[in-house]
Design an enzyme around this catalytic site. Structure first.
Site, short mmCIF file in Angstrom:
data_model
loop_
_atom_site.label_atom_id
_atom_site.label_comp_id
_atom_site.label_asym_id
_atom_site.label_seq_id
_atom_site.Cartn_x
_atom_site.Cartn_y
_atom_site.Cartn_z
N ASP A 18 20.35 -24.28 15.38
CA ASP A 18 21.52 -24.72 14.53
C ASP A 18 21.10 -25.22 13.17
OD1 ASP A 18 24.31 -24.93 14.30
OD2 ASP A 18 24.55 -26.31 15.61
N ASN A 20 21.39 -23.69 9.94
CA ASN A 20 21.09 -22.74 8.85
C ASN A 20 22.29 -22.67 7.81
OD1 ASN A 20 19.20 -21.97 10.39
ND2 ASN A 20 20.19 -20.06 11.19
N ARG A 22 24.55 -25.02 6.98
CA ARG A 22 24.39 -26.24 6.31
C ARG A 22 23.25 -26.57 5.52
NH1 ARG A 22 25.23 -29.56 11.55
NH2 ARG A 22 25.05 -27.36 12.35
N ARG A 31 25.37 -18.42 2.85
CA ARG A 31 24.97 -18.89 4.34
C ARG A 31 23.94 -17.85 4.89
NH1 ARG A 31 27.82 -21.55 7.96
NH2 ARG A 31 27.08 -20.26 9.33
N HIS A 35 20.03 -18.19 7.07
CA HIS A 35 19.61 -17.65 8.19
C HIS A 35 18.13 -16.87 8.07
CE1 HIS A 35 23.16 -18.27 10.13
NE2 HIS A 35 23.70 -17.39 9.69
N GLU A 65 29.59 -14.72 21.00
CA GLU A 65 30.72 -15.36 20.08
C GLU A 65 30.61 -15.10 18.81
OE1 GLU A 65 29.61 -17.32 22.84
OE2 GLU A 65 31.35 -16.29 23.73
N ASN A 66 29.39 -14.92 18.24
CA ASN A 66 28.82 -14.80 16.80
C ASN A 66 29.43 -13.44 16.26
OD1 ASN A 66 25.71 -16.19 16.74
ND2 ASN A 66 27.91 -17.25 16.56
C1 FPP Z 1 23.33 -21.30 13.80
O1 FPP Z 1 23.61 -21.98 12.51
C2 FPP Z 1 22.48 -20.09 13.70
C3 FPP Z 1 22.94 -18.86 14.07
C4 FPP Z 1 24.44 -18.56 14.47
C5 FPP Z 1 21.86 -17.75 13.94
C6 FPP Z 1 20.42 -18.13 14.07
C7 FPP Z 1 19.88 -17.03 13.39
C8 FPP Z 1 18.95 -16.90 13.00
C9 FPP Z 1 17.80 -18.10 12.57
C10 FPP Z 1 17.99 -15.58 12.31
C11 FPP Z 1 18.08 -14.51 13.30
C12 FPP Z 1 17.04 -14.53 14.11
C13 FPP Z 1 16.20 -13.39 14.43
C14 FPP Z 1 15.40 -13.70 15.66
C15 FPP Z 1 15.82 -12.60 13.55
P1 FPP Z 1 25.07 -21.95 11.82
O2 FPP Z 1 24.91 -20.72 10.85
O3 FPP Z 1 25.89 -22.34 12.78
O4 FPP Z 1 24.61 -23.17 10.99
P2 FPP Z 1 25.90 -24.37 10.59
O5 FPP Z 1 26.30 -25.03 11.77
O6 FPP Z 1 25.22 -25.18 9.64
O7 FPP Z 1 27.09 -23.40 9.82
#
Ligand code: FPP
Length: 237
Positions: A18, A20, A22, A31, A35, A65-66
């Site tokens: 979690d 990415n 931010r 964003r 990632h 949910e994503n």
């Molecule tokens: C949560 O951060 C992260 C995700 C929903 C995606 C995680 C995915 C990756 C790191 C890359 C893809 C993975 C592979 C294996 C290639 P957020 O976006 O909810 O962060 P935030 O809460 O700060 O907005």
């Protein structure tokens, strides 16, 4: 069913990557740049985990949910998985990592499904560490799918027990996670390993995933080794 066992080194560590968004926002970046930076953090953390003796390492990369995120972010995450498989499979294979996937692969673009399946087949004989990608994964969805699978097999109600359900999960044969790490300071489980996490230990480092370092992992493992896991029982004297 493989059960979690007491050990100073967790056999199975699972990570909610979690923060990415931010991380990117703090740098004035889109964003997806967060990632991308998060994806680049997988290899060093996998290497550190293997060195530490962790046998199973699960990453929550895309939840059921994503799909509700903006279309560009969804397709960007698919592209990152595609690139990860292209760029990292050989290195993972060379380092003795076996790749697995949990979730519904059939929801992904067909070419991506094939890439994931090929990477899984290529690395299937490796034993140093098993890296599990949770992609299009949801804990509740997994339970519903498991129940449907058992019913489709014609299992009578009295044969449905914890062992049968565990064996029908995407994680069949994988020990339950001993330790789940959620980065960024958020304190939620977010539909991750719902069935499997009942006796997991949790760690919530305040660092965003792209900044989560090998040292952060080492510190969490050191702290984990001091925990008294009782699995609902009492401490042995
Ligand atoms: C949560 O951060 C992260 C995700 C929903 C995606 C995680 C995915 C990756 C790191 C890359 C893809 C993975 C592979 C294996 C290639 P957020 O976006 O909810 O962060 P935030 O809460 O700060 O907005």
């Amino acid at each position: 069913m493989p059960k979690a066992e007491k050990s100073p080194i967790p056999a199975h560590v699972a990570i909610i990557m979690d923060g990415n968004g931010r991380w990117a926002k703090a740098r004035g970046l889109p964003r997806l740049a967060g990632h991308r930076a998060g994806t680049q953090n997988l290899r060093p953390i996998i290497r550190a985990a293997a060195l530490a003796g962790i046998k199973y390492l699960t990453f929550y990369a895309f939840s059921t949910e994503n799909w509700n995120r903006p279309r560009e972010e969804v397709s960007g995450l698919m592209k990152l998985l595609d690139e990860f498989i292209d760029k990292e499979t050989q290195a993972l294979h060379a380092e003795g990592a076996r790749l697995l996937h949990i979730g519904h692969l059939e929801g992904l673009p067909p070419t991506l499904q094939k890439k994931v399946e090929d990477a899984i087949a290529l690395t299937s004989g490796n034993t140093r560490i098993t890296v599990i990608l949770a992609f299009n994964y949801g804990g509740r969805d997994e339970i519903v799918s498991a129940v449907r699978r058992l019913l489709a097999q014609g299992l009578p109600a009295e044969a449905i027990d914890e062992q049968a359900l565990s064996g029908a999960m995407f994680t069949a044969g994988i020990p339950d996670p001993d330790l789940i790490i959620r980065t960024s300071g958020e304190l939620r489980t977010s539909n991750f390993l719902t069935w499997q996490s009942v006796y997991s230990e949790w760690a919530f480092p305040k660092v965003n995933w792209p900044d989560f370092s090998e040292e952060d992992l080492t510190n969490i493992l050191r702290e984990f080794a001091r925990r008294d896991r009782r699995f609902g029982g009492l401490t042995e004297s």
